[in-house]
Design a protein around this motif. Structure first.
Motif, PDB file in Angstrom:
ATOM      1  N   THR A  51       0.820  -1.210   0.000  1.00 20.50           N
ATOM      2  CA  THR A  51       0.000   0.000   0.000  1.00 20.50           C
ATOM      3  C   THR A  51       0.856   1.263   0.000  1.00 20.50           C
ATOM      4  N   ASP A 111       1.712   3.335  -3.307  1.00 19.91           N
ATOM      5  CA  ASP A 111       1.151   4.680  -3.437  1.00 19.91           C
ATOM      6  C   ASP A 111       2.252   5.694  -3.739  1.00 19.91           C
ATOM      7  N   ARG A 142      -4.414   9.479 -12.740  1.00 17.25           N
ATOM      8  CA  ARG A 142      -4.569   9.193 -11.318  1.00 17.25           C
ATOM      9  C   ARG A 142      -3.407   8.323 -10.859  1.00 17.25           C
ATOM     10  N   THR A 158      -2.584   5.540  -9.519  1.00 18.40           N
ATOM     11  CA  THR A 158      -3.123   4.235  -9.152  1.00 18.40           C
ATOM     12  C   THR A 158      -2.774   3.207 -10.216  1.00 18.40           C
ATOM     13  N   ARG A 160     -10.050   0.218  -9.926  1.00 19.11           N
ATOM     14  CA  ARG A 160      -8.902   1.032  -9.508  1.00 19.11           C
ATOM     15  C   ARG A 160      -8.331   0.460  -8.214  1.00 19.11           C
ATOM     16  N   SER A 161      -7.030   0.270  -8.187  1.00 20.19           N
ATOM     17  CA  SER A 161      -6.391  -0.299  -6.996  1.00 20.19           C
ATOM     18  C   SER A 161      -6.424   0.663  -5.824  1.00 20.19           C
ATOM     19  N   SER A 162      -6.418   1.957  -6.093  1.00 23.31           N
ATOM     20  CA  SER A 162      -6.312   2.943  -5.019  1.00 23.31           C
ATOM     21  C   SER A 162      -7.552   3.005  -4.149  1.00 23.31           C
ATOM     22  N   ASP A 163      -8.733   2.869  -4.744  1.00 28.32           N
ATOM     23  CA  ASP A 163      -9.964   3.010  -3.966  1.00 28.32           C
ATOM     24  C   ASP A 163     -10.993   1.917  -4.215  1.00 28.32           C
ATOM     25  N   GLY A 164     -10.691   0.976  -5.115  1.00 29.57           N
ATOM     26  CA  GLY A 164     -11.612  -0.122  -5.382  1.00 29.57           C
ATOM     27  C   GLY A 164     -12.812   0.240  -6.226  1.00 29.57           C
ATOM     28  N   SER A 165     -12.860   1.470  -6.767  1.00 26.01           N
ATOM     29  CA  SER A 165     -13.998   1.863  -7.606  1.00 26.01           C
ATOM     30  C   SER A 165     -13.972   1.081  -8.919  1.00 26.01           C
ATOM     31  N   ASP A 178      -4.747  15.931  -9.990  1.00 27.63           N
ATOM     32  CA  ASP A 178      -6.042  15.937  -9.293  1.00 27.63           C
ATOM     33  C   ASP A 178      -6.502  17.363  -9.015  1.00 27.63           C
ATOM     34  N   ASN A 215       0.923  13.559   1.431  1.00 29.15           N
ATOM     35  CA  ASN A 215       0.343  12.224   1.544  1.00 29.15           C
ATOM     36  C   ASN A 215       1.214  11.318   2.405  1.00 29.15           C
TER      37      ASN A 215
END
Length: 642
Positions: free
Chosen positions: A283, A287, A352, A354, A371-376, A558, A572
């Motif tokens: 993670t 990131d 992004r 990700t 998306r790996s970053s948020d699972g969307s 972003d 971050n």
């Protein structure tokens, strides 16, 4: 009389056992995992003499281990969570050092590059200023490569520590299985093997320092140990733990049983230093690498696009300032790179930080992107030319274009896309001659010779990605007619239509690949012609350098500007450091409290044991005196019989 002697001998032996146990407690006061022991004494069965029962003294029932299983397991679990949080926090501190603020950071290098373009814009023919700009570009690329290399080193260190931890877990598991076997044999005599139980509890505690486990005790006294839902120790049988580094989604732990490998869900591991390392590797490191890689891709793409529309000191069109980092990194489930999917860049400002997993359906013609970053999730179909098309017919996702390659993705297959995993390590400058720095504008803005106002050109440049028309374009200005208050300009576009727009001094005007910023007030009928730059103009123009410097305010990350991109990375990482530090403090405090509760039950108090030592010593001496009295009575009896 024989009964009195037996009572005395029994008391002597019982108090001797109590003294030995107390001495053992004192000797092991600092021994890790030792639980206080106490002798349980019981009354010996009385002897019926007809007139009543006469006591026959005392006997040792057993030696009891002072331990609370619930507290022991709670303390072990808390220590495991604290180990995970502390390990992750320690690694995040190391990661924070890779992204320094101030003059040594990448943000300062990018700012210096953009500022040097502003200097070149004011002195475009100054070779020294051009050389400084190229040097700053090279320094930016070098700092990105260095950060990427240090991330690789940090990842390598984590993998090495995980491998060492796996070996330690397997060693401890084997020791627990061996002690299980000894405990099962010892339990057959009806007494508790206290030292073996302490040894096993300590081994389990040590094991949980690496990976959190759950324990289930069998009737024979053996303890079965599980990681997640998978057995690690069953009685005296051990299952080996292994490390998988070929999974495209990250480093994983696996159980190898009967030749079959079962990958463990990272979220079920819970605690232990290995859980902290996995969280950091899969993670935090990912990131940071994605953010660094996106910065390299976005910055290089924006700067390259603007530099390529300029002209150098010899009149040649600009080339790429930086090498284009590779983003075409696609892996199959075995962790091997595949050409089944191609990745291209469409909009660097929409990227992004990700990675992505693509799950194709049973037909291979549609699927879901995650998306790996948020699972969307985003649904897609494979359209014409193999291009993946998303909702609304959009062929671009987060600034990327995904195209089915050769061979095409198989039905029900899964692909992992990592666009930014190596981007920062790939970047480098492509030119070294300061004359090749394309700082001149290919467009020249010429005010009309008969102009009557104060209209003047502040800057002129080309817009990246657009084909510049060779036909000059003329703007004609008109004064505001009341009740209107704003002057206007008009021109004929490439389709032959007349376009009219309001004129605001200092606000850029962009028309068909041309961008010009004007100042002053135009007179009625004043004109401005936008056409190809002449050789004379090129020698004194720094318009494209000004456009390069102006990229500092371009939306890139972003919604943040290009110049603020590195600050976002620092923020971050810093937030993760603070969160992990707090989590480590809380979990360590909980673990310390439970360790104290456990020690209050199982720990050895020297003051208490010293008091017992005196008590048992006096009882031992009294027992010896009882034997002495019995012996005296016996001697008197013998003498009288003579």
């Amino acid at each position: 009389m024989s009964n009195l002697l037996n009572v005395g001998v029994g008391a002597l032996l019982a108090n001797q056992a109590a003294l030995s146990t107390t001495g053992n407690n004192i000797a092991n006061v600092k021994t890790p995992g030792y639980s206080r022991q106490s002798v349980v004494l019981g009354q010996a069965p009385g002897q019926n003499l007809g007139s009543g029962y006469i006591g026959r003294g005392v006997q040792v029932v057993t030696v009891m281990r002072q331990s609370d299983d619930l507290l022991t397991r709670q303390s072990t679990a808390a220590n495991s969570v604290a180990a995970a949080d502390t390990t992750r926090a320690t690694r995040l501190y190391q990661l924070e050092d890779l992204f320094p603020a101030g003059t040594t950071g990448m943000g300062a290098a990018l700012t210096s590059l953009l500022n040097s373009f502003a200097t070149v814009a004011s002195t475009p023919t100054n070779l020294s200023a051009r050389t400084v700009a190229l040097s700053n570009a090279d320094e930016l690329a070098n700092r990105m490569r260095t950060a990427s290399s240090r991330l690789d080193d940090l990842a390598g260190g984590v993998r090495q520590e995980l491998n060492t931890s796996v070996a330690a877990v397997n060693r401890l598991s084997s020791q627990i299985a061996s002690v299980n076997e000894q405990i099962a044999r010892a339990k057959s005599n009806g007494h508790s093997p206290n030292d073996l139980l302490d040894q096993r509890d300590q081994l389990i505690d040590d094991l949980n320092g690496y990976v959190q486990t759950t324990q289930v005790t069998d009737d024979d006294g053996s303890t079965n140990v599980f990681v997640g839902s998978q057995p690690l120790v069953l009685g005296n049988t051990v299952t080996q733990l292994s490390l998988k580094t070929d999974d495209p989604t990250g480093t994983k732990l696996a159980i190898v049983r009967n030749g079959a490998t079962t990958t463990l869900d990272e979220n079920t591991i819970g605690g232990g230093s290995m859980a902290g390392l996995l969280k950091f590797a899969n993670t935090d490191l990912v990131d940071a690498r994605n953010q660094l890689g996106r910065m390299a891709v976005t910055a290089s793409a924006l700067l390259n696009a603007q530099h390529q529309v300029g002209q150098d000191l010899d009149g040649n069109s600009g080339t790429a300032l930086f090498s284009a980092p590779s983003i075409n990194n696609v892996y199959d489930t075995s962790g091997l790179k595949t050409s089944a999917l191609g990745v291209g860049l469409t909009d660097p400002s929409a990227l992004r930080a990700t990675g992505y997993q693509l799950y194709f359906d049973s037909t291979g013609s549609a699927g879901t992107l995650v998306r790996s970053s948020d699972g969307s999730k985003e649904s897609f179909t494979v359209g014409a030319g193999g291009v993946l098309t998303f909702a609304g017919g959009d062929t671009s996702m987060d600034g990327l274009k995904l195209t089915a390659g050769t061979p095409q993705p198989a039905p029900s297959s899964t692909l992992t896309v990592k666009p930014f995993e190596s981007a920062a390590g790939d970047i480098k400058t492509t030119i070294s001659n300061p004359r090749q720095l394309a700082v001149a504008s290919p467009i020249q803005a010429v005010p009309g010779s008969a102009n009557t106002g104060t209209l003047a050109v502040a800057s002129v440049s080309a817009v990246p990605g657009l084909v510049l028309p060779t036909t000059p374009l003329t703007l004609t200005f008109a004064k505001a007619v009341p009740p209107a208050t704003q002057d206007t300009y008009s021109y004929t576009d490439s389709s032959g239509a007349t376009v009219t727009a309001n004129y605001t001094p200092g606000e850029p005007i962009t028309i068909e690949g041309r961008r010009v910023t004007l100042k002053g007030t135009p007179g009625a009928g004043d004109t401005l012609t936008l056409g190809p730059a002449t050789a004379a103009f090129r020698g004194t123009s720094g318009g494209n350098a000004g456009a390069l410097a102006g990229l500092a305010d371009a939306a890139a990350f972003d919604g943040a500007t290009l110049s603020d991109g590195y600050a976002g990375i620092i923020a971050n990482v810093g937030l993760n450091v603070q969160n992990s530090k707090y989590a480590a403090q809380v979990s360590s405090s909980i673990a310390s409290g439970l360790a104290g509760d456990k020690a209050s039950v199982a720990g050895v108090s020297l003051d208490e044991e010293a008091g017992k030592l005196l008590m048992y010593q006096q009882a031992y001496q009294a027992s010896a005196k009882m034997i002495q009295v019995a012996q005296g009575i016996f001697d008197t009896l013998i003498q009288n019989m003579r």
